[in-house]
Design a protein around this motif. Structure first.
Motif, PDB file in Angstrom:
ATOM      1  N   ARG A  55       0.845  -1.207   0.000  1.00 33.58           N
ATOM      2  CA  ARG A  55       0.000   0.000   0.000  1.00 33.58           C
ATOM      3  C   ARG A  55       0.874   1.248   0.000  1.00 33.58           C
ATOM      4  NH1 ARG A  55      -5.160   0.018   1.126  1.00 33.58           N
ATOM      5  NH2 ARG A  55      -5.023   1.813   2.483  1.00 33.58           N
ATOM      6  N   VAL A  56       1.914   1.260   0.803  1.00 34.92           N
ATOM      7  CA  VAL A  56       2.955   2.292   0.750  1.00 34.92           C
ATOM      8  C   VAL A  56       4.272   1.526   0.711  1.00 34.92           C
ATOM      9  CG1 VAL A  56       3.983   4.308   1.826  1.00 34.92           C
ATOM     10  CG2 VAL A  56       1.534   3.900   2.085  1.00 34.92           C
ATOM     11  N   HIS A  57       4.938   1.544  -0.426  1.00 31.17           N
ATOM     12  CA  HIS A  57       6.083   0.660  -0.670  1.00 31.17           C
ATOM     13  C   HIS A  57       7.424   1.380  -0.502  1.00 31.17           C
ATOM     14  CE1 HIS A  57       7.255  -3.277  -2.282  1.00 31.17           C
ATOM     15  NE2 HIS A  57       8.276  -2.650  -2.832  1.00 31.17           N
ATOM     16  N   LEU A  58       7.577   2.489  -1.204  1.00 39.15           N
ATOM     17  CA  LEU A  58       8.815   3.268  -1.156  1.00 39.15           C
ATOM     18  C   LEU A  58       8.515   4.658  -0.627  1.00 39.15           C
ATOM     19  CD1 LEU A  58      10.247   2.487  -4.719  1.00 39.15           C
ATOM     20  CD2 LEU A  58      10.830   1.334  -2.570  1.00 39.15           C
ATOM     21  N   GLU A  59       9.453   5.175   0.153  1.00 37.52           N
ATOM     22  CA  GLU A  59       9.314   6.539   0.646  1.00 37.52           C
ATOM     23  C   GLU A  59      10.602   7.296   0.370  1.00 37.52           C
ATOM     24  OE1 GLU A  59       7.268   7.971   4.462  1.00 37.52           O
ATOM     25  OE2 GLU A  59       9.401   7.847   5.000  1.00 37.52           O
ATOM     26  N   PHE A  60      10.459   8.441  -0.271  1.00 39.15           N
ATOM     27  CA  PHE A  60      11.571   9.359  -0.495  1.00 39.15           C
ATOM     28  C   PHE A  60      11.396  10.490   0.508  1.00 39.15           C
ATOM     29  CE2 PHE A  60      10.775   7.168  -4.419  1.00 39.15           C
ATOM     30  CZ  PHE A  60      12.015   6.979  -4.993  1.00 39.15           C
ATOM     31  N   ARG A  61      12.419  10.744   1.326  1.00 42.23           N
ATOM     32  CA  ARG A  61      12.317  11.766   2.375  1.00 42.23           C
ATOM     33  C   ARG A  61      13.543  12.666   2.323  1.00 42.23           C
ATOM     34  NH1 ARG A  61       9.273  12.579   6.849  1.00 42.23           N
ATOM     35  NH2 ARG A  61       8.235  10.563   6.579  1.00 42.23           N
ATOM     36  N   CYS A  62      13.290  13.973   2.396  1.00 41.74           N
ATOM     37  CA  CYS A  62      14.376  14.953   2.391  1.00 41.74           C
ATOM     38  C   CYS A  62      14.832  15.215   3.823  1.00 41.74           C
ATOM     39  CB  CYS A  62      13.913  16.250   1.735  1.00 41.74           C
ATOM     40  SG  CYS A  62      15.248  17.436   1.496  1.00 41.74           S
ATOM     41  N   GLY A  63      16.130  15.097   4.044  1.00 39.48           N
ATOM     42  CA  GLY A  63      16.711  15.307   5.369  1.00 39.48           C
ATOM     43  C   GLY A  63      16.986  16.769   5.654  1.00 39.48           C
ATOM     44  N   PRO A  64      17.496  17.057   6.855  1.00 38.99           N
ATOM     45  CA  PRO A  64      17.738  18.438   7.272  1.00 38.99           C
ATOM     46  C   PRO A  64      18.762  19.182   6.417  1.00 38.99           C
ATOM     47  CG  PRO A  64      18.470  16.874   8.951  1.00 38.99           C
ATOM     48  CD  PRO A  64      17.821  16.085   7.877  1.00 38.99           C
ATOM     49  N   ASP A  65      19.634  18.441   5.734  1.00 34.48           N
ATOM     50  CA  ASP A  65      20.658  19.084   4.909  1.00 34.48           C
ATOM     51  C   ASP A  65      20.278  19.164   3.432  1.00 34.48           C
ATOM     52  OD1 ASP A  65      20.796  16.409   4.356  1.00 34.48           O
ATOM     53  OD2 ASP A  65      22.959  16.239   4.639  1.00 34.48           O
ATOM     54  N   GLY A  66      19.031  18.827   3.097  1.00 34.64           N
ATOM     55  CA  GLY A  66      18.564  18.909   1.719  1.00 34.64           C
ATOM     56  C   GLY A  66      18.879  17.690   0.869  1.00 34.64           C
ATOM     57  N   THR A  67      19.431  16.635   1.468  1.00 38.00           N
ATOM     58  CA  THR A  67      19.679  15.404   0.719  1.00 38.00           C
ATOM     59  C   THR A  67      18.474  14.475   0.869  1.00 38.00           C
ATOM     60  OG1 THR A  67      20.795  14.337   2.578  1.00 38.00           O
ATOM     61  CG2 THR A  67      22.180  15.541   1.003  1.00 38.00           C
ATOM     62  N   TRP A  68      18.285  13.616  -0.118  1.00 40.02           N
ATOM     63  CA  TRP A  68      17.146  12.709  -0.151  1.00 40.02           C
ATOM     64  C   TRP A  68      17.567  11.291   0.177  1.00 40.02           C
ATOM     65  CZ3 TRP A  68      12.006  13.863  -0.979  1.00 40.02           C
ATOM     66  CH2 TRP A  68      11.730  15.181  -1.343  1.00 40.02           C
ATOM     67  N   GLN A  69      16.676  10.592   0.870  1.00 41.59           N
ATOM     68  CA  GLN A  69      16.887   9.184   1.187  1.00 41.59           C
ATOM     69  C   GLN A  69      15.689   8.383   0.689  1.00 41.59           C
ATOM     70  OE1 GLN A  69      17.420   9.185   5.478  1.00 41.59           O
ATOM     71  NE2 GLN A  69      19.620   8.981   5.155  1.00 41.59           N
ATOM     72  N   LEU A  70      15.971   7.146   0.305  1.00 42.49           N
ATOM     73  CA  LEU A  70      14.952   6.209  -0.137  1.00 42.49           C
ATOM     74  C   LEU A  70      14.825   5.122   0.917  1.00 42.49           C
ATOM     75  CD1 LEU A  70      13.187   4.612  -2.251  1.00 42.49           C
ATOM     76  CD2 LEU A  70      15.355   3.607  -3.008  1.00 42.49           C
ATOM     77  N   THR A  71      13.589   4.823   1.348  1.00 46.91           N
ATOM     78  CA  THR A  71      13.334   3.736   2.289  1.00 46.91           C
ATOM     79  C   THR A  71      12.351   2.764   1.657  1.00 46.91           C
ATOM     80  OG1 THR A  71      13.662   5.181   4.197  1.00 46.91           O
ATOM     81  CG2 THR A  71      12.480   3.122   4.594  1.00 46.91           C
ATOM     82  N   TRP A  72      12.711   1.467   1.697  1.00 45.60           N
ATOM     83  CA  TRP A  72      11.769   0.415   1.308  1.00 45.60           C
ATOM     84  C   TRP A  72      11.045   0.049   2.585  1.00 45.60           C
ATOM     85  CZ3 TRP A  72      13.313  -5.076  -0.868  1.00 45.60           C
ATOM     86  CH2 TRP A  72      12.156  -5.798  -1.149  1.00 45.60           C
ATOM     87  N   LEU A  73       9.827   0.535   2.725  1.00 46.72           N
ATOM     88  CA  LEU A  73       9.057   0.351   3.948  1.00 46.72           C
ATOM     89  C   LEU A  73       8.647  -1.108   4.121  1.00 46.72           C
ATOM     90  CD1 LEU A  73       6.821   3.508   3.549  1.00 46.72           C
ATOM     91  CD2 LEU A  73       8.788   3.245   5.067  1.00 46.72           C
ATOM     92  N   ARG A  74       8.733  -1.592   5.345  1.00 50.35           N
ATOM     93  CA  ARG A  74       8.301  -2.959   5.640  1.00 50.35           C
ATOM     94  C   ARG A  74       6.774  -3.004   5.617  1.00 50.35           C
ATOM     95  NH1 ARG A  74      12.320  -6.332   7.145  1.00 50.35           N
ATOM     96  NH2 ARG A  74      10.820  -7.852   7.913  1.00 50.35           N
ATOM     97  N   GLY A  75       6.244  -4.045   5.005  1.00 49.35           N
ATOM     98  CA  GLY A  75       4.796  -4.224   4.926  1.00 49.35           C
ATOM     99  C   GLY A  75       4.302  -5.151   6.018  1.00 49.35           C
ATOM    100  N   SER A  76       3.111  -5.689   5.819  1.00 47.99           N
ATOM    101  CA  SER A  76       2.493  -6.549   6.828  1.00 47.99           C
ATOM    102  C   SER A  76       3.052  -7.974   6.806  1.00 47.99           C
ATOM    103  CB  SER A  76       0.982  -6.588   6.619  1.00 47.99           C
ATOM    104  OG  SER A  76       0.692  -7.078   5.322  1.00 47.99           O
ATOM    105  N   GLN A  77       3.749  -8.344   5.738  1.00 44.88           N
ATOM    106  CA  GLN A  77       4.308  -9.693   5.619  1.00 44.88           C
ATOM    107  C   GLN A  77       5.777  -9.701   6.039  1.00 44.88           C
ATOM    108  OE1 GLN A  77       2.274 -12.270   4.793  1.00 44.88           O
ATOM    109  NE2 GLN A  77       0.672 -10.703   4.752  1.00 44.88           N
TER     110      GLN A  77
END
Length: 130
Positions: A55-77
Motif C-alpha cells: 500500500r505504501v512501498h517506497l518513501e523518499f524523504r528529504c533530510g535536514p541538509d537537503g539530501t534525499w533518502q529512499l526507504t523500502w518500507l516494511r509491509g504486513s508480511q
C-alpha cells in the motif's frame, strides 16, 4: 528539487513505457514522496491488483541538509513478494527490505521494484536537482 518518473511495466509492455506518472517535491527538510497502491498517501500509484507492491512501498524523504533518502518500507508480511534495486551511474545494487539508502545530491538514477512471481516491474526514475 527531487523529480520522480514512474512507469508500470509488464512482459507484454517490454520495451514500452506504460502508465507513466510524474511527481516532484522541493528539497526542503521533511518533504516526502511515496510510491505504492494507496492513492490517498502515495503521489505515484501502481495498479490496485499489483499486490507485490505494498500500500505504501517506497518513501523518499528529504533530510535536514537537503539530501534525499529512499526507504523500502516494511509491509504486513515478514518476507516481501518483490525485490528492489537502485541503479546510479550504471551501477546496480539491491536495497534490503526495510532499509534506507541515500540518493546522490545532484544525481539521477532508477529504482526498480521487480515482482518475484510474474515478469512485471515498477520503474521509478529520479533526478535530484542540486
Amino acid at each position: 528539487m527531487l523529480e520522480l518518473t514512474m512507469a508500470a511495466v509488464t512482459a507484454a509492455d517490454a520495451g514500452a513505457t506504460a502508465g507513466m506518472q510524474m511527481a516532484e517535491a522541493p528539497s526542503e527538510p521533511g518533504a516526502v514522496l511515496r510510491v505504492g497502491r494507496d492513492r490517498s498517501v502515495c503521489r505515484l500509484s501502481t495498479p490496485d491488483d499489483w499486490l507485490f507492491v505494498s500500500r505504501v512501498h517506497l518513501e523518499f524523504r528529504c533530510g535536514p541538509d537537503g539530501t534525499w533518502q529512499l526507504t523500502w518500507l516494511r509491509g504486513s508480511q515478514p518476507d516481501p513478494s518483490s525485490e528492489v534495486r537502485l541503479t546510479v551511474g550504471g551501477h546496480a545494487r539491491p536495497v534490503a527490505y526495510g532499509d534506507t539508502v541515500g540518493l546522490p545530491r545532484g544525481g539521477s538514477g532508477e529504482i526498480v521494484v521487480q515482482d518475484r512471481v510474474e515478469p512485471r516491474s515498477v520503474n521509478v526514475g529520479f533526478y535530484h536537482e542540486a
